[in-house]
Design a protein around this motif. Structure first.
Motif, PDB file in Angstrom:
ATOM      1  N   SER A   1      39.561  -3.094  41.826  1.00  0.00           N
ATOM      2  CA  SER A   1      38.785  -3.185  40.577  1.00  0.00           C
ATOM      3  C   SER A   1      37.442  -3.865  40.779  1.00  0.00           C
ATOM      4  CB  SER A   1      39.588  -3.950  39.522  1.00  0.00           C
ATOM      5  OG  SER A   1      39.907  -5.246  39.996  1.00  0.00           O
ATOM      6  N   LYS A   2      37.265  -4.522  41.913  1.00  0.00           N
ATOM      7  CA  LYS A   2      36.011  -5.221  42.187  1.00  0.00           C
ATOM      8  C   LYS A   2      35.901  -5.518  43.681  1.00  0.00           C
ATOM      9  CE  LYS A   2      37.296  -8.918  39.476  1.00  0.00           C
ATOM     10  NZ  LYS A   2      38.353  -9.952  39.335  1.00  0.00           N
TER      11      LYS A   2
ATOM     12  N   SER B   1      41.964  -6.672  35.862  1.00  0.00           N
ATOM     13  CA  SER B   1      40.642  -6.170  35.458  1.00  0.00           C
ATOM     14  C   SER B   1      40.662  -4.662  35.206  1.00  0.00           C
ATOM     15  CB  SER B   1      39.597  -6.466  36.535  1.00  0.00           C
ATOM     16  OG  SER B   1      39.691  -7.780  36.964  1.00  0.00           O
ATOM     17  N   LYS B   2      41.252  -4.282  34.063  1.00  0.00           N
ATOM     18  CA  LYS B   2      41.332  -2.845  33.746  1.00  0.00           C
ATOM     19  C   LYS B   2      39.931  -2.237  33.674  1.00  0.00           C
ATOM     20  CE  LYS B   2      43.377   0.453  30.510  1.00  0.00           C
ATOM     21  NZ  LYS B   2      42.250   1.367  30.586  1.00  0.00           N
ATOM     22  N   GLU B   3      39.029  -3.003  33.048  1.00  0.00           N
ATOM     23  CA  GLU B   3      37.660  -2.514  32.878  1.00  0.00           C
ATOM     24  C   GLU B   3      37.002  -2.197  34.219  1.00  0.00           C
ATOM     25  OE1 GLU B   3      35.803  -5.034  29.578  1.00  0.00           O
ATOM     26  OE2 GLU B   3      34.147  -4.513  30.951  1.00  0.00           O
ATOM     27  N   GLY B   4      37.175  -3.111  35.180  1.00  0.00           N
ATOM     28  CA  GLY B   4      36.602  -2.908  36.512  1.00  0.00           C
ATOM     29  C   GLY B   4      37.194  -1.676  37.176  1.00  0.00           C
ATOM     30  N   ALA B   5      38.525  -1.538  37.075  1.00  0.00           N
ATOM     31  CA  ALA B   5      39.193  -0.386  37.702  1.00  0.00           C
ATOM     32  C   ALA B   5      38.740   0.908  37.032  1.00  0.00           C
ATOM     33  CB  ALA B   5      40.704  -0.547  37.602  1.00  0.00           C
ATOM     34  N   ASP B   6      38.633   0.891  35.700  1.00  0.00           N
ATOM     35  CA  ASP B   6      38.181   2.095  34.982  1.00  0.00           C
ATOM     36  C   ASP B   6      36.756   2.480  35.392  1.00  0.00           C
ATOM     37  OD1 ASP B   6      40.571   2.379  33.683  1.00  0.00           O
ATOM     38  OD2 ASP B   6      39.913   1.433  31.811  1.00  0.00           O
ATOM     39  N   ARG B   7      35.928   1.466  35.627  1.00  0.00           N
ATOM     40  CA  ARG B   7      34.544   1.731  36.050  1.00  0.00           C
ATOM     41  C   ARG B   7      34.530   2.431  37.419  1.00  0.00           C
ATOM     42  NH1 ARG B   7      32.313  -3.413  36.592  1.00  0.00           N
ATOM     43  NH2 ARG B   7      33.146  -3.911  34.559  1.00  0.00           N
ATOM     44  N   VAL B   8      35.357   1.968  38.336  1.00  0.00           N
ATOM     45  CA  VAL B   8      35.421   2.581  39.673  1.00  0.00           C
ATOM     46  C   VAL B   8      35.913   4.028  39.550  1.00  0.00           C
ATOM     47  CG1 VAL B   8      36.546   2.464  41.945  1.00  0.00           C
ATOM     48  CG2 VAL B   8      35.753   0.365  40.834  1.00  0.00           C
ATOM     49  N   VAL B   9      36.946   4.227  38.729  1.00  0.00           N
ATOM     50  CA  VAL B   9      37.486   5.582  38.531  1.00  0.00           C
ATOM     51  C   VAL B   9      36.413   6.490  37.923  1.00  0.00           C
ATOM     52  CG1 VAL B   9      39.138   6.948  37.177  1.00  0.00           C
ATOM     53  CG2 VAL B   9      39.896   4.885  38.361  1.00  0.00           C
TER      54      VAL B   9
ATOM     55  N   ILE C   1      35.315  -6.017  47.621  1.00  0.00           N
ATOM     56  CA  ILE C   1      35.408  -5.148  48.802  1.00  0.00           C
ATOM     57  C   ILE C   1      36.254  -3.912  48.489  1.00  0.00           C
ATOM     58  CG2 ILE C   1      36.289  -5.020  51.180  1.00  0.00           C
ATOM     59  CD1 ILE C   1      35.658  -8.072  51.416  1.00  0.00           C
ATOM     60  N   GLY C   2      37.362  -4.103  47.764  1.00  0.00           N
ATOM     61  CA  GLY C   2      38.275  -2.999  47.457  1.00  0.00           C
ATOM     62  C   GLY C   2      37.612  -1.898  46.645  1.00  0.00           C
ATOM     63  N   ALA C   3      36.756  -2.288  45.696  1.00  0.00           N
ATOM     64  CA  ALA C   3      36.091  -1.286  44.847  1.00  0.00           C
ATOM     65  C   ALA C   3      35.188  -0.389  45.697  1.00  0.00           C
ATOM     66  CB  ALA C   3      35.279  -1.978  43.759  1.00  0.00           C
ATOM     67  N   VAL C   4      34.450  -0.987  46.621  1.00  0.00           N
ATOM     68  CA  VAL C   4      33.530  -0.197  47.452  1.00  0.00           C
ATOM     69  C   VAL C   4      34.305   0.660  48.456  1.00  0.00           C
ATOM     70  CG1 VAL C   4      31.564  -0.320  49.059  1.00  0.00           C
ATOM     71  CG2 VAL C   4      31.640  -1.813  47.049  1.00  0.00           C
ATOM     72  N   ILE C   5      35.421   0.135  48.944  1.00  0.00           N
ATOM     73  CA  ILE C   5      36.281   0.957  49.819  1.00  0.00           C
ATOM     74  C   ILE C   5      36.765   2.183  49.043  1.00  0.00           C
ATOM     75  CG2 ILE C   5      38.540   1.043  50.974  1.00  0.00           C
ATOM     76  CD1 ILE C   5      38.075  -1.927  51.775  1.00  0.00           C
ATOM     77  N   ALA C   6      37.230   1.967  47.806  1.00  0.00           N
ATOM     78  CA  ALA C   6      37.721   3.097  46.996  1.00  0.00           C
ATOM     79  C   ALA C   6      36.617   4.137  46.807  1.00  0.00           C
ATOM     80  CB  ALA C   6      38.217   2.586  45.640  1.00  0.00           C
ATOM     81  N   LEU C   7      35.411   3.683  46.500  1.00  0.00           N
ATOM     82  CA  LEU C   7      34.289   4.616  46.281  1.00  0.00           C
ATOM     83  C   LEU C   7      33.974   5.396  47.551  1.00  0.00           C
ATOM     84  CD1 LEU C   7      31.995   2.220  44.175  1.00  0.00           C
ATOM     85  CD2 LEU C   7      33.082   4.320  43.328  1.00  0.00           C
TER      86      LEU C   7
ATOM     87  N   VAL D   1      43.916   6.109  44.427  1.00  0.00           N
ATOM     88  CA  VAL D   1      44.574   5.255  43.437  1.00  0.00           C
ATOM     89  C   VAL D   1      43.863   3.904  43.481  1.00  0.00           C
ATOM     90  CG1 VAL D   1      46.696   4.023  42.858  1.00  0.00           C
ATOM     91  CG2 VAL D   1      46.777   6.432  43.533  1.00  0.00           C
ATOM     92  N   VAL D   2      43.257   3.557  42.359  1.00  0.00           N
ATOM     93  CA  VAL D   2      42.485   2.314  42.233  1.00  0.00           C
ATOM     94  C   VAL D   2      43.403   1.271  41.580  1.00  0.00           C
ATOM     95  CG1 VAL D   2      40.462   1.268  41.123  1.00  0.00           C
ATOM     96  CG2 VAL D   2      40.329   3.612  42.031  1.00  0.00           C
TER      97      VAL D   2
END
Ligand code: NAP
Length: 250
Positions: free
Chosen positions: A16-17, A41-49, A19-25, A35-36
């Motif tokens: 959701s934020k 942090s639902k908001e953060g995960a939704d933003r990445v998705v 290092i993990g968020a950039v890896i997912a992207l 799968v994020v």
């Protein structure tokens, strides 16, 4: 342009934020369905998705506390429902807390070991059940602290040294199933987590920068490309290894 992870399914814990968020992207940019995972942090995960889907990729946000075995099991059940399989697991979810020896207590110890070590084992256990006959790739996010000498970090450093030992052990155990297990050890990286812990504004940052041959701390985008590489078939004969990404800092 051919994508390195076309048709693959990746689970990134703690995406959701940071290092993990950039890896997912970046995994998604190479064609993986992602799968994020997040814990609060639902908001953060939704933003990445949204960013992945907006770029034409596939992703779903899945809430699970990775330190909880039942929640890990249901995250992989949701993964199977959404994408049918798993090819890549990035064990990124982790917490870091620093305390001098006298301040160590049950909470400080278990909070970090339960997520950084036990949670990583639970996630790998479930992923291994969903990897197909062609195998899979597990990438564990450890840290330079696994082998460094940093005061007040005995418990956190202990979790990350455990991650390295687990990486080697599982690489040997799962190799016959073509499941590769490697770890990536970042140096200090500027993330939401290091900001809120005050680390990136601290004296420690200056000391780390002074000891870093490349003279700066890292950004999540310094870490993610190596994870993409280890996830891909380009790394098909690499397992049980540890890659330091730290500007040369140890
Ligand atoms: P961060 O900014 O604090 O982000 C942590 C991520 O992990 C968030 O997505 C968070 O989700 C998730 N998370 C926390 N507890 C969780 C739980 N119980 N279950 C599932 N997800 C959980 O962290 P970061 O700085 O990017 O660090 C990521 C990884 O890199 C960690 O393993 C860390 O030890 C390692 N690392 C970091 C550095 C650094 O300097 N930043 C250096 C070396 C290694 P929610 O927000 O939803 O809780």
């Amino acid at each position: 342009m051919s994508q390195k992870l076309q048709g693959k399914v990746a689970v990134v814990t703690g995406a959701s934020k940071g290092i993990g968020a950039v890896i997912a992207l970046q995994l998604a940019a190479e064609g993986a369905a992602v799968v994020v995972n997040y814990s609060s942090s639902k908001e953060g995960a939704d933003r990445v998705v949204s960013e992945i889907v907006g770029n034409g990729g596939k992703a779903v946000a899945v809430k699970a506390n990775v330190a909880n075995q039942a929640e890990v099991k249901s995250m992989f059940a949701e993964t199977k429902k959404a994408f049918g399989r798993v090819d890549v697991l990035v064990n990124n979810a982790g917490i870091y807390e620093f305390a001098p020896l006298d301040a160590i207590n049950d909470e400080h110890f278990h909070k970090q070991f339960n997520l950084n070590v036990l949670g990583l084992l639970y996630a790998t256990q479930e992923a291994a059940k969903l990897f197909g006959a062609e195998g899979g790739s597990v990438i564990n996010i450890s840290s330079v602290v696994a082998t460094g000498r940093f005061p007040n970090g005995s418990v956190y450093s202990g979790t990350k040294a455990a991650v390295e030992a687990i990486t080697r052990s599982l690489a040997a155990e799962l190799g016959p199933r073509k499941i590769r297990v490697n770890s990536v050890n970042p140096g200090m990286v500027e993330t939401e987590g290091t900001h809120s812990a005050g680390i990136t504004e601290s004296e420690m940052r200056k000391q780390v920068e002074a000891q870093t041959p490349l003279g700066r701390i890292g950004k999540p985008k310094d870490i993610a490309p190596a994870v993409v590489f280890l996830a891909s078939d380009d790394a098909s004969w690499i397992t049980g290894e540890t890659l330091y990404i730290s500007g040369g800092m140890r």
